[in-house]
Design a protein around this motif. Structure first.
Motif, PDB file in Angstrom:
ATOM      1  N   UNK A   1       3.745  10.638  13.036  1.00 18.26           N
ATOM      2  CA  UNK A   1       4.355   9.955  14.175  1.00 18.26           C
ATOM      3  C   UNK A   1       3.741   8.581  14.424  1.00 18.26           C
ATOM      4  N   UNK A   2       2.435   8.484  14.329  1.00 22.60           N
ATOM      5  CA  UNK A   2       1.768   7.228  14.632  1.00 22.60           C
ATOM      6  C   UNK A   2       2.131   6.077  13.716  1.00 22.60           C
ATOM      7  N   UNK A   3       2.742   6.372  12.568  1.00 23.41           N
ATOM      8  CA  UNK A   3       3.098   5.327  11.602  1.00 23.41           C
ATOM      9  C   UNK A   3       4.499   4.768  11.803  1.00 23.41           C
ATOM     10  N   UNK A   4       5.222   5.243  12.791  1.00 27.43           N
ATOM     11  CA  UNK A   4       6.642   4.917  12.923  1.00 27.43           C
ATOM     12  C   UNK A   4       6.913   3.415  12.967  1.00 27.43           C
ATOM     13  N   UNK A   5       6.187   2.681  13.802  1.00 24.44           N
ATOM     14  CA  UNK A   5       6.448   1.242  13.921  1.00 24.44           C
ATOM     15  C   UNK A   5       5.949   0.485  12.693  1.00 24.44           C
TER      16      UNK A   5
ATOM     17  N   UNK B   1       0.854  -1.178   0.000  1.00 22.97           N
ATOM     18  CA  UNK B   1       0.000   0.000   0.000  1.00 22.97           C
ATOM     19  C   UNK B   1       0.896   1.236   0.000  1.00 22.97           C
ATOM     20  N   UNK B   2       0.620   2.165  -0.889  1.00 17.84           N
ATOM     21  CA  UNK B   2       1.425   3.394  -0.980  1.00 17.84           C
ATOM     22  C   UNK B   2       0.789   4.470  -0.090  1.00 17.84           C
ATOM     23  N   UNK B   3       1.571   4.992   0.859  1.00 15.69           N
ATOM     24  CA  UNK B   3       1.074   5.927   1.871  1.00 15.69           C
ATOM     25  C   UNK B   3       1.921   7.193   1.880  1.00 15.69           C
ATOM     26  N   UNK B   4       1.254   8.332   1.984  1.00 20.88           N
ATOM     27  CA  UNK B   4       1.936   9.613   2.143  1.00 20.88           C
ATOM     28  C   UNK B   4       1.591  10.173   3.521  1.00 20.88           C
ATOM     29  N   UNK B   5       2.601  10.681   4.223  1.00 15.29           N
ATOM     30  CA  UNK B   5       2.379  11.261   5.547  1.00 15.29           C
ATOM     31  C   UNK B   5       3.252  12.504   5.692  1.00 15.29           C
ATOM     32  N   UNK B   6       2.876  13.334   6.651  1.00 15.84           N
ATOM     33  CA  UNK B   6       3.620  14.563   6.915  1.00 15.84           C
ATOM     34  C   UNK B   6       4.597  14.370   8.068  1.00 15.84           C
ATOM     35  N   UNK B   7       5.775  14.994   7.955  1.00 11.34           N
ATOM     36  CA  UNK B   7       6.686  15.031   9.083  1.00 11.34           C
ATOM     37  C   UNK B   7       5.990  15.754  10.226  1.00 11.34           C
TER      38      UNK B   7
ATOM     39  N   UNK C   1      -5.928  -1.708  11.259  1.00 12.09           N
ATOM     40  CA  UNK C   1      -5.464  -2.515  12.389  1.00 12.09           C
ATOM     41  C   UNK C   1      -3.977  -2.275  12.654  1.00 12.09           C
ATOM     42  N   UNK C   2      -3.190  -2.298  11.594  1.00 13.99           N
ATOM     43  CA  UNK C   2      -1.746  -2.126  11.746  1.00 13.99           C
ATOM     44  C   UNK C   2      -1.405  -0.720  12.226  1.00 13.99           C
TER      45      UNK C   2
ATOM     46  N   UNK D   1       6.887  -3.235   8.874  1.00 14.42           N
ATOM     47  CA  UNK D   1       6.011  -3.796   7.840  1.00 14.42           C
ATOM     48  C   UNK D   1       6.329  -3.241   6.459  1.00 14.42           C
ATOM     49  N   UNK D   2       7.605  -3.193   6.133  1.00 14.68           N
ATOM     50  CA  UNK D   2       8.006  -2.643   4.842  1.00 14.68           C
ATOM     51  C   UNK D   2       7.555  -3.509   3.669  1.00 14.68           C
ATOM     52  N   UNK D   3       7.251  -4.766   3.934  1.00 14.80           N
ATOM     53  CA  UNK D   3       6.753  -5.633   2.861  1.00 14.80           C
ATOM     54  C   UNK D   3       5.294  -5.334   2.529  1.00 14.80           C
ATOM     55  N   UNK D   4       4.579  -4.704   3.459  1.00 18.50           N
ATOM     56  CA  UNK D   4       3.154  -4.408   3.245  1.00 18.50           C
ATOM     57  C   UNK D   4       2.885  -2.955   2.867  1.00 18.50           C
ATOM     58  N   UNK D   5       3.745  -2.056   3.357  1.00 17.19           N
ATOM     59  CA  UNK D   5       3.467  -0.631   3.183  1.00 17.19           C
ATOM     60  C   UNK D   5       4.708   0.108   2.676  1.00 17.19           C
ATOM     61  N   UNK D   6       4.470   1.014   1.756  1.00 17.56           N
ATOM     62  CA  UNK D   6       5.515   1.910   1.259  1.00 17.56           C
ATOM     63  C   UNK D   6       5.126   3.322   1.666  1.00 17.56           C
ATOM     64  N   UNK D   7       5.819   3.868   2.669  1.00 25.19           N
ATOM     65  CA  UNK D   7       5.446   5.156   3.258  1.00 25.19           C
ATOM     66  C   UNK D   7       6.481   6.214   2.890  1.00 25.19           C
ATOM     67  N   UNK D   8       5.990   7.360   2.414  1.00 30.37           N
ATOM     68  CA  UNK D   8       6.870   8.473   2.083  1.00 30.37           C
ATOM     69  C   UNK D   8       6.477   9.672   2.944  1.00 30.37           C
ATOM     70  N   UNK D   9       7.483  10.305   3.555  1.00 24.94           N
ATOM     71  CA  UNK D   9       7.252  11.443   4.437  1.00 24.94           C
ATOM     72  C   UNK D   9       7.474  12.748   3.673  1.00 24.94           C
ATOM     73  N   UNK D  10       6.516  13.664   3.798  1.00 24.12           N
ATOM     74  CA  UNK D  10       6.604  14.967   3.134  1.00 24.12           C
ATOM     75  C   UNK D  10       6.615  16.072   4.180  1.00 24.12           C
TER      76      UNK D  10
END
Length: 359
Positions: free
Chosen positions: A83-87, A72-78, A276-277, A92-101
């Motif tokens: 913050x809540x996505x840190x763990x 899942x491709x996710x965008x979040x703000x610094x 859930x995650x 879970x890098x195999x499930x989620x691709x998160x980019x911080x802007x």
């Protein structure tokens, strides 16, 4: 005569022996032939039987919304909304691709262009995007409550009325901080008594506050913790969350998760799994001793000492379902009444809310 009789008898015995031998040989050959024939027949019959594929069995249930192997491709703000996505980012890098802007408009472009599936954004931006895309995004969870504080380099402000005649410097113009501050000033009869100036960069604002160039500022965490560390005489004068609760029964919501509606329709199972995650990750952020280190490692906050001080004041949460819908709707109503443009010009329709219980 007798001799002739014996000779004939001997010849008959020899002929009988050979006849029996040939009959036994033929019997054995026939038996072997029958055995070989049966073996071949069974082999051919078995070779026609194909292995059963459980997926093709008519009575097997079909998953109408299978989980895709693509992350899942996710965008979040610094800052707080990320913050809540840190763990989740760490484990879970195999499930989620998160980019911080660093700016909301960067995330806006990504979600409109379909480059990301889920995004963490300020609450008013979620509603604006719903209007701008004609209903092509859904809000799925609250991730951050109140994170705003009014700081002073000095000792003159102890209540909101003490702001009379002063200038508040702030960041977040055009976003939730501006509308929250305007609401609080209006609710306390201070709109015409307090001047508000906006500075685009938090770093610049912190520097001015620390060196005494300005005396009063409104900042979000983790910038509050940075300012307290840099300015010897800088202190937290007012908790905006407390000021909000004095005038409202609804919670001060600042950050939410949204999803592209098209992605939700095709990948509901993945969206539910994300909720859930994300809840597990948010819980770890507020309970685990190494949370500050994890947050910094993921590039969400710059330094570990700052993260350690800021996290307890970031009000990280994960609220879904009907509770989320009511809380978000109540918050948007307050913003709408203060300035309809702040949420896109109109209250979003019920279709805006994804209220399924992921548990």
């Amino acid at each position: 005569m007798k001799r002739m009789f014996l000779i004939c008898l001997s010849v008959l015995l020899v002929l009988s022996f050979f006849a029996c031998g040939n009959q036994q040989q033929n019997t054995e050959q026939d038996t072997q032939a029958n055995t070989d024939a049966n073996t071949d027949a069974n082999t051919n019959a078995n070779s026609d039987v194909q292995p059963t594929d459980p997926a093709t069995e008519p009575n097997q249930p079909v998953d109408e919304n299978p989980v895709s192997a693509e992350p899942v491709k996710i965008a979040a703000l610094a800052g707080p909304t990320g913050v809540g996505l840190a763990y989740l980012m760490q484990d879970m890098q195999d499930r989620y691709s998160v980019e911080i802007f660093t700016a909301p408009d960067q995330v806006t472009a990504k979600i409109i262009n379909g480059e990301v599936d889920i995004a963490a954004v300020p609450i008013n931006l979620a509603s604006v995007l719903f209007a701008k895309t004609e209903g092509k995004v859904n809000v799925i969870a609250i991730n951050t409550l109140g994170v705003l504080y009014i700081l002073e380099n000095g000792e003159t402000v102890g209540s909101i009325s003490d702001l009379t005649g002063k200038t508040i410097y702030a960041t977040g113009q055009g976003s939730t901080p501006e509308y929250v501050l305007n609401y609080l000033l209006a609710a306390n009869g201070l709109t015409d008594s307090v001047n508000v100036e906006y500075i685009a960069d938090n770093t610049e604002l912190i520097a001015k506050l620390a060196d005494g160039t300005i005396s009063v500022a409104m900042l979000p965490e983790p910038h509050v913790s940075v300012a307290l560390a840099q300015g010897e005489n800088v202190r937290v004068a007012l908790n905006v969350n407390d000021l909000w609760n004095e005038k409202n029964e609804t919670q001060l919501v600042q950050g939410v998760y949204i999803v592209r509606s098209e992605y939700l329709a095709d990948h509901k199972a993945q969206v539910d799994a994300f909720l859930k995650d994300a809840a597990d990750s948010a819980n770890k952020v507020v309970t685990e001793e190494d949370a500050a280190a994890v947050v910094v490692a993921q590039g969400i906050i710059g330094k570990e000492p700052i993260a350690k001080k800021a996290i307890p004041n970031c009000n990280i949460t994960l609220i879904t379902g009907e509770e989320m819908k009511k809380t978000v709707s109540d918050m948007l109503r307050v913003l709408f009444d203060a300035n309809p443009k702040s949420i896109g010009g109109a209250m979003p329709a019920d279709e805006f809310y994804y209220t399924a219980d992921p548990s």
